[in-house]
Write a protein that holds these residues in place. Structure first.
Motif, PDB file in Angstrom:
ATOM      1  N   PHE A  13       0.835  -1.100   0.015  1.00 28.09           N
ATOM      2  CA  PHE A  13      -0.143   0.115   0.082  1.00 28.09           C
ATOM      3  C   PHE A  13       0.971   1.137  -0.010  1.00 28.09           C
ATOM      4  O   PHE A  13       1.857   1.138   0.504  1.00 28.09           O
ATOM      5  N   SER A  14       0.399   2.286  -0.665  1.00 31.75           N
ATOM      6  CA  SER A  14       1.342   3.641  -0.869  1.00 31.75           C
ATOM      7  C   SER A  14       1.587   4.310   0.571  1.00 31.75           C
ATOM      8  O   SER A  14       2.356   4.832   0.554  1.00 31.75           O
ATOM      9  N   ASP A  15       0.870   3.945   1.676  1.00 26.05           N
ATOM     10  CA  ASP A  15       1.122   4.483   3.031  1.00 26.05           C
ATOM     11  C   ASP A  15       2.032   3.338   3.878  1.00 26.05           C
ATOM     12  O   ASP A  15       1.902   3.776   4.849  1.00 26.05           O
ATOM     13  N   CYS A  51      -8.835  -4.477  -2.629  1.00 27.50           N
ATOM     14  CA  CYS A  51      -7.976  -4.449  -1.354  1.00 27.50           C
ATOM     15  C   CYS A  51      -8.582  -3.721  -0.116  1.00 27.50           C
ATOM     16  O   CYS A  51      -9.275  -2.631  -0.506  1.00 27.50           O
ATOM     17  N   GLU A  52      -8.302  -4.145   1.125  1.00 29.50           N
ATOM     18  CA  GLU A  52      -8.690  -3.397   2.089  1.00 29.50           C
ATOM     19  C   GLU A  52      -7.667  -3.488   3.012  1.00 29.50           C
ATOM     20  O   GLU A  52      -7.007  -4.399   3.319  1.00 29.50           O
ATOM     21  N   ASP A  55      -7.446  -1.111   8.646  1.00 29.37           N
ATOM     22  CA  ASP A  55      -8.334  -0.022   9.201  1.00 29.37           C
ATOM     23  C   ASP A  55      -9.681   0.104   8.573  1.00 29.37           C
ATOM     24  O   ASP A  55     -10.455   0.936   8.409  1.00 29.37           O
ATOM     25  N   GLY A  56      -9.644  -0.520   7.558  1.00 32.54           N
ATOM     26  CA  GLY A  56     -11.127  -0.497   6.647  1.00 32.54           C
ATOM     27  C   GLY A  56     -11.049   0.261   5.364  1.00 32.54           C
ATOM     28  O   GLY A  56     -11.882   0.328   4.622  1.00 32.54           O
ATOM     29  N   ARG A  57     -10.068   1.136   5.104  1.00 33.59           N
ATOM     30  CA  ARG A  57      -9.917   1.814   3.764  1.00 33.59           C
ATOM     31  C   ARG A  57      -9.981   0.686   2.566  1.00 33.59           C
ATOM     32  O   ARG A  57      -9.278  -0.374   2.735  1.00 33.59           O
ATOM     33  N   ILE A 101      -3.548   4.080  -1.886  1.00 36.30           N
ATOM     34  CA  ILE A 101      -4.772   4.172  -0.943  1.00 36.30           C
ATOM     35  C   ILE A 101      -4.913   5.588  -0.250  1.00 36.30           C
ATOM     36  O   ILE A 101      -4.001   6.381  -0.035  1.00 36.30           O
ATOM     37  N   ALA A 102      -6.075   5.863   0.057  1.00 32.74           N
ATOM     38  CA  ALA A 102      -6.410   7.239   0.802  1.00 32.74           C
ATOM     39  C   ALA A 102      -5.554   7.337   2.233  1.00 32.74           C
ATOM     40  O   ALA A 102      -5.629   6.183   2.717  1.00 32.74           O
TER      41      ALA A 102
END
Length: 106
Positions: A13-15, A51-52, A55-57, A101-102
Motif C-alpha cells: 500500500f502507498s502509505d 483491497c482493504e 483499518d477498513g480503507r 490508498i487514501a
C-alpha cells in the motif's frame, strides 16, 4: 524454452499499511495479505485488485498485462510460440505494484 505460467508481483500500500487483497483474472483468483509477493497466473487480460487495509480503507483497480519480448524469439521455434500463445505464458505483469490508498483520517 517456454515461460513459467505463474509470476510473482510484490504488492504494497502507498502509505505502508497492512491489509488484504483479492486479485483475479480469467485464469484464477488469489487472496493474500499485503504487503507480500503474490504469485498469480499470467493472462492476456487485466489483473483486477480489490483491497482493504486493516483499518477498513479500500482500493480497487487493475494492472495491464503486456507481451513479453521472448515471444518474438519464440516465433523462430514455432511449436513453443503456439504453446505460449495458447497458455498466455508470454504475458507479463509488473514485478511490483504500489496500491494507491487514501490517507487515514486518524
Amino acid at each position: 524454452m517456454t515461460e513459467d505460467a505463474m509470476t510473482g508481483i510484490a504488492f504494497s500500500f502507498s502509505d505502508g499499511s497492512d491489509g488484504k487483497c483479492t486479485l483475479k483474472n480469467k485464469r484464477g483468483v488469489w487472496s493474500e495479505n499485503v504487503p507480500s509477493v503474490i504469485s498469480v497466473r499470467k493472462s492476456d487480460d487485466v489483473l483486477q485488485y480489490d483491497c482493504e487495509t486493516e483499518d477498513g480503507r479500500t482500493a480497487v483497480g487493475s494492472l495491464e498485462s503486456t507481451m513479453g519480448a521472448k515471444i518474438v524469439a519464440s516465433a523462430i521455434f514455432l511449436d513453443f510460440g503456439i504453446v505460449d500463445a495458447i497458455t498466455d505464458k508470454h504475458r507479463k505483469y509488473p514485478a511490483s505494484f504500489v496500491i494507491p490508498i487514501a490517507k487515514s483520517s486518524n
